[in-house]
Motif scaffolding. Structure first.
Motif, PDB file in Angstrom:
ATOM      1  N   GLU A 116       0.756  -1.337   0.004  1.00 45.81           N
ATOM      2  CA  GLU A 116       0.020  -0.044   0.105  1.00 45.81           C
ATOM      3  C   GLU A 116       0.942   1.250  -0.069  1.00 45.81           C
ATOM      4  O   GLU A 116       1.981   1.193   0.296  1.00 45.81           O
ATOM      5  CB  GLU A 116      -0.845   0.068   1.198  1.00 45.81           C
ATOM      6  CG  GLU A 116      -1.785  -1.168   1.414  1.00 45.81           C
ATOM      7  CD  GLU A 116      -1.174  -2.230   2.406  1.00 45.81           C
ATOM      8  OE1 GLU A 116      -0.147  -2.002   2.995  1.00 45.81           O
ATOM      9  OE2 GLU A 116      -1.715  -3.479   2.166  1.00 45.81           O
ATOM     10  N   GLN A 156      -5.838  -5.851   2.065  1.00 42.00           N
ATOM     11  CA  GLN A 156      -6.400  -5.906   0.713  1.00 42.00           C
ATOM     12  C   GLN A 156      -7.452  -6.824   0.538  1.00 42.00           C
ATOM     13  O   GLN A 156      -7.677  -7.072  -0.712  1.00 42.00           O
ATOM     14  CB  GLN A 156      -5.023  -6.067  -0.092  1.00 42.00           C
ATOM     15  CG  GLN A 156      -4.001  -5.107  -0.247  1.00 42.00           C
ATOM     16  CD  GLN A 156      -3.083  -5.330  -1.361  1.00 42.00           C
ATOM     17  OE1 GLN A 156      -2.976  -6.265  -2.168  1.00 42.00           O
ATOM     18  NE2 GLN A 156      -1.846  -4.607  -1.346  1.00 42.00           N
ATOM     19  N   THR A 184      -7.436   1.582   5.460  1.00 38.80           N
ATOM     20  CA  THR A 184      -7.086   1.328   4.049  1.00 38.80           C
ATOM     21  C   THR A 184      -8.152   1.866   3.058  1.00 38.80           C
ATOM     22  O   THR A 184      -9.331   1.604   3.110  1.00 38.80           O
ATOM     23  CB  THR A 184      -6.802  -0.079   3.724  1.00 38.80           C
ATOM     24  OG1 THR A 184      -5.675  -0.387   4.939  1.00 38.80           O
ATOM     25  CG2 THR A 184      -6.145  -0.101   2.280  1.00 38.80           C
ATOM     26  N   SER A 186      -9.244   1.624  -0.888  1.00 38.42           N
ATOM     27  CA  SER A 186      -9.165   0.934  -2.264  1.00 38.42           C
ATOM     28  C   SER A 186      -9.591   1.701  -3.371  1.00 38.42           C
ATOM     29  O   SER A 186     -10.854   2.216  -3.217  1.00 38.42           O
ATOM     30  CB  SER A 186      -9.526  -0.454  -2.101  1.00 38.42           C
ATOM     31  OG  SER A 186      -9.543  -0.852  -3.458  1.00 38.42           O
ATOM     32  N   TYR A 200      -4.086   0.740  -3.396  1.00 40.02           N
ATOM     33  CA  TYR A 200      -4.483   0.852  -2.061  1.00 40.02           C
ATOM     34  C   TYR A 200      -3.809   1.765  -1.401  1.00 40.02           C
ATOM     35  O   TYR A 200      -2.626   1.995  -1.878  1.00 40.02           O
ATOM     36  CB  TYR A 200      -4.361  -0.670  -1.380  1.00 40.02           C
ATOM     37  CG  TYR A 200      -5.055  -1.747  -1.939  1.00 40.02           C
ATOM     38  CD1 TYR A 200      -6.328  -2.125  -1.320  1.00 40.02           C
ATOM     39  CD2 TYR A 200      -4.442  -2.702  -3.090  1.00 40.02           C
ATOM     40  CE1 TYR A 200      -6.936  -3.152  -1.807  1.00 40.02           C
ATOM     41  CE2 TYR A 200      -5.239  -3.596  -3.605  1.00 40.02           C
ATOM     42  CZ  TYR A 200      -6.641  -3.904  -2.898  1.00 40.02           C
ATOM     43  OH  TYR A 200      -6.953  -5.012  -3.333  1.00 40.02           O
TER      44      TYR A 200
END
Length: 285
Positions: A116, A156, A184, A186, A200
């Protein structure tokens, strides 16, 4: 005779589009039309002459000229994504071949390549994410889909993500950032609703500095902008008559004459005022 014709046909098919020649996938319709015309031409020549042995070499040469005019496919750009502009059409097998890259693109973590892209933002500030890739995207029907996995989670796994309906472009912005935004993000790039690439971003939200530290920084900035009071209230010098006469360059001959004239005028004025006063006084009595 039949075996000879099959062998000749196989040699011609191999020579039409050798493995190094990989046309762009978008040229497949042009290539299909050329093959269709060649097939009809072969059938007409074979029907007239009764054999394909003479017709195949001439058709192969014509097809080679058509294929050589096709533009080649672009090179694959690592390390990720489904790159449609780099997809190749293998005419000798009549199928297409795409770049063998994963859908998920790596980001930057602590300055090194990782899973990421890390972003640290102070609470109350602004966070921006740019969903861009280093390969060419199709010009039409490109959309972006944003998702978020909260709770400070770095992942993820798509099962942890929820959609962000308001984020639709390639650029997402959060303002002001709060601790609940830690986690996170996306971004999926879609072409005609099919995924092209996925990126990400991990957002780390830090607390604002203590109030005492903020006040100290404000005071320090005030000190930097401070200037001495003398420079702010500086006034021009207005010397008195005594100060002017005390200067060596003041008593020049011209100035002495001017002073004498002023003294005479002042004496005459005083005498005139006294005479007028006494006259008025005695006349009244």
């Amino acid at each position: 005779m039949r075996s000879r014709e099959k062998q000749t046909q196989k040699e011609v098919e191999t020579s039409l589009c050798p493995p190094p020649l990989l046309p762009d996938y978008d040229d497949r319709s042009h290539l299909h039309d050329a093959f269709t015309q060649m097939t009809h031409s072969l059938q007409e020549i074979a029907a007239a002459q009764g054999s394909f042995n003479v017709a195949f070499p001439d058709a192969a040469e014509k097809m080679r000229k058509v294929i050589m005019k096709l533009k080649g496919a672009q090179a694959c750009v690592p390390p990720c994504g489904f790159q449609d502009v780099a997809r190749r059409f293998l005419c000798y097998g009549c199928y297409s071949k795409a770049c063998n890259f994963p859908l998920d693109c790596p980001g930057e973590r602590r300055g090194l390549e990782g899973e990421e892209t890390d972003l640290t933002v102070t609470r109350g500030q602004q966070a921006k994410f740019s969903c861009t890739v280093n390969f060419q995207l199709p010009k039409e029907e490109i959309t972006y889909s944003w998702k978020f996995a909260g709770g400070g989670l770095r992942t993820q796994d798509q099962s942890y993500f929820r959609d962000i309906p308001r984020a639709q472009g390639y650029l997402a912005r959060i303002r002001p950032v709060q601790p609940t935004h830690s986690g996170t993000f996306s971004c999926s790039i879609l072409h005609d609703q099919r995924p092209v690439a996925r990126l990400y971003f991990f957002l780390n939200v830090t607390s604002a500095p203590p109030r005492g530290e903020i006040e100290l920084q404000v005071s320090f900035r005030k000190v930097l902008r401070w200037a001495p009071k003398e420079t702010e209230t500086l006034e021009p010098w207005r010397p008195s008559l005594g100060e002017l006469l005390a200067r060596p360059e003041a008593l020049t001959p011209g100035n002495q004459c001017l002073l004498a004239a002023l003294a005479a005028v002042a004496s005459a004025s005083a005498t005139l005022m006294v005479w007028v006063f006494f006259r008025w006084y005695f006349k009244g009595n």
